[in-house]
Design a protein around this motif. Sequence first.
Motif, PDB file in Angstrom:
ATOM      1  N   ASN A 153      51.615  48.415  46.551  1.00  0.00           N
ATOM      2  CA  ASN A 153      52.381  49.635  45.693  1.00  0.00           C
ATOM      3  C   ASN A 153      51.356  50.538  44.911  1.00  0.00           C
ATOM      4  O   ASN A 153      51.611  51.719  44.947  1.00  0.00           O
ATOM      5  N   THR A 154      50.004  50.092  44.586  1.00  0.00           N
ATOM      6  CA  THR A 154      49.421  51.046  43.651  1.00  0.00           C
ATOM      7  C   THR A 154      48.323  51.527  44.571  1.00  0.00           C
ATOM      8  O   THR A 154      47.567  52.508  44.239  1.00  0.00           O
ATOM      9  N   GLY A 155      47.775  50.989  45.418  1.00  0.00           N
ATOM     10  CA  GLY A 155      46.677  51.703  46.471  1.00  0.00           C
ATOM     11  C   GLY A 155      45.446  51.089  45.974  1.00  0.00           C
ATOM     12  O   GLY A 155      44.298  51.546  46.502  1.00  0.00           O
ATOM     13  N   ILE A 156      45.147  50.363  44.834  1.00  0.00           N
ATOM     14  CA  ILE A 156      43.886  49.913  44.258  1.00  0.00           C
ATOM     15  C   ILE A 156      43.910  48.352  44.295  1.00  0.00           C
ATOM     16  O   ILE A 156      44.744  47.672  43.564  1.00  0.00           O
ATOM     17  N   PRO A 157      43.202  47.675  45.448  1.00  0.00           N
ATOM     18  CA  PRO A 157      43.149  46.190  45.490  1.00  0.00           C
ATOM     19  C   PRO A 157      42.567  45.692  44.451  1.00  0.00           C
ATOM     20  O   PRO A 157      41.444  46.109  43.796  1.00  0.00           O
ATOM     21  N   TYR A 158      43.062  44.372  44.002  1.00  0.00           N
ATOM     22  CA  TYR A 158      42.373  43.531  42.983  1.00  0.00           C
ATOM     23  C   TYR A 158      42.066  42.474  43.535  1.00  0.00           C
ATOM     24  O   TYR A 158      42.412  41.731  44.531  1.00  0.00           O
ATOM     25  N   ARG A 159      40.963  41.495  43.060  1.00  0.00           N
ATOM     26  CA  ARG A 159      40.431  40.344  43.331  1.00  0.00           C
ATOM     27  C   ARG A 159      40.992  39.587  42.343  1.00  0.00           C
ATOM     28  O   ARG A 159      40.834  39.483  41.094  1.00  0.00           O
ATOM     29  N   MET A 160      41.142  38.188  42.720  1.00  0.00           N
ATOM     30  CA  MET A 160      41.592  36.924  41.914  1.00  0.00           C
ATOM     31  C   MET A 160      40.368  36.026  42.018  1.00  0.00           C
ATOM     32  O   MET A 160      40.107  35.623  43.039  1.00  0.00           O
ATOM     33  N   GLU A 161      40.098  35.447  40.838  1.00  0.00           N
ATOM     34  CA  GLU A 161      39.102  34.304  40.634  1.00  0.00           C
ATOM     35  C   GLU A 161      39.886  33.437  40.216  1.00  0.00           C
ATOM     36  O   GLU A 161      40.206  33.214  39.060  1.00  0.00           O
ATOM     37  N   MET A 162      39.635  32.089  40.812  1.00  0.00           N
ATOM     38  CA  MET A 162      40.206  30.831  40.437  1.00  0.00           C
ATOM     39  C   MET A 162      39.278  29.887  40.016  1.00  0.00           C
ATOM     40  O   MET A 162      38.295  29.603  40.752  1.00  0.00           O
ATOM     41  N   LEU A 163      39.275  29.436  38.409  1.00  0.00           N
ATOM     42  CA  LEU A 163      38.146  28.300  38.395  1.00  0.00           C
ATOM     43  C   LEU A 163      38.929  27.158  37.743  1.00  0.00           C
ATOM     44  O   LEU A 163      39.670  27.506  36.555  1.00  0.00           O
ATOM     45  N   LEU A 164      38.837  26.143  38.196  1.00  0.00           N
ATOM     46  CA  LEU A 164      39.464  25.021  37.603  1.00  0.00           C
ATOM     47  C   LEU A 164      38.676  24.257  37.031  1.00  0.00           C
ATOM     48  O   LEU A 164      37.340  24.075  36.977  1.00  0.00           O
ATOM     49  N   ARG A 217      40.385  41.469  38.451  1.00  0.00           N
ATOM     50  CA  ARG A 217      39.615  42.823  38.264  1.00  0.00           C
ATOM     51  C   ARG A 217      39.747  43.450  39.482  1.00  0.00           C
ATOM     52  O   ARG A 217      40.049  43.056  40.719  1.00  0.00           O
ATOM     53  N   ARG A 218      39.397  44.874  39.550  1.00  0.00           N
ATOM     54  CA  ARG A 218      39.519  45.651  40.808  1.00  0.00           C
ATOM     55  C   ARG A 218      38.390  45.244  41.647  1.00  0.00           C
ATOM     56  O   ARG A 218      37.105  45.000  41.293  1.00  0.00           O
ATOM     57  N   TYR A 219      38.726  45.348  42.996  1.00  0.00           N
ATOM     58  CA  TYR A 219      37.820  44.837  43.947  1.00  0.00           C
ATOM     59  C   TYR A 219      36.914  46.115  44.241  1.00  0.00           C
ATOM     60  O   TYR A 219      37.253  47.211  44.456  1.00  0.00           O
ATOM     61  N   SER A 220      35.713  45.591  44.509  1.00  0.00           N
ATOM     62  CA  SER A 220      34.840  46.687  44.983  1.00  0.00           C
ATOM     63  C   SER A 220      33.896  46.253  45.975  1.00  0.00           C
ATOM     64  O   SER A 220      33.278  45.201  45.894  1.00  0.00           O
ATOM     65  N   ALA A 221      33.813  47.058  47.084  1.00  0.00           N
ATOM     66  CA  ALA A 221      33.158  46.494  48.243  1.00  0.00           C
ATOM     67  C   ALA A 221      31.731  46.570  48.123  1.00  0.00           C
ATOM     68  O   ALA A 221      31.061  47.211  47.294  1.00  0.00           O
TER      69      ALA A 221
END
Length: 228
Positions: A141-152, A210-214
Amino acid sequence: MANQFLALSLFIMLLSFFIVINAMSNFEEVKSRPVLNSISLAFSSKNLAEETAPSFEETNEQHFNDGDAIDQVEALFKAQITGHKVTKNSLGTVMHIRLPLRSFERGVGAAGEVGKNPKKAQRGAGGFFLTTLVSLLQARNTGIPYRMEMLLNMPRSPAETFNKSPRVVNEALQKVSGYAEQLEAAGLPRKLMSAGLTQGKDGYIDLYFRRYSAFNPLGNNKAGESGE
């Protein structure tokens, strides 16, 4: 002189007519707004081809389409997940969500379900939470992919725990890796997620968005510019 007096008289009568009409009229902002917009567009220096028409299309998920991806993910967690805590940085570009592990598993599915039942692993909380989260991170929908970091979270430092009991750390890594498999099975690319361990409150998981940056190994320089 007679013609001049006649012209002056007609001018005064016309002026009086508009004064009376103005006194009798009512100002309505709703009707005046299109006229003012038309005038501003006519005398504007902007290219009219760049203007986009407003959209009046209504959707059933309108409350999840307001703001950027960070706001949309926050709204999704507030609507579907209980017991979480949300914090953002000063610029609003990074969001941290801490929530109970059981609540997170109700949304994305327990670790290890991918191999047993792929369809069940993709359904999550009724099929809505997992698919919507993946869609928001992929920026459909937004055109800006985001990265998800999971820390247990672990009660002690993962490095210290590994020295004393490698089995405990390996089991924790397998569990958080299972969550990544759930997201990947739902369609989220690996480049948009990562999983790991951290020291924190036991039974909780920390999520960072946070925003994904290649990654660009050449930095800001293009290939061939250095002549090498």
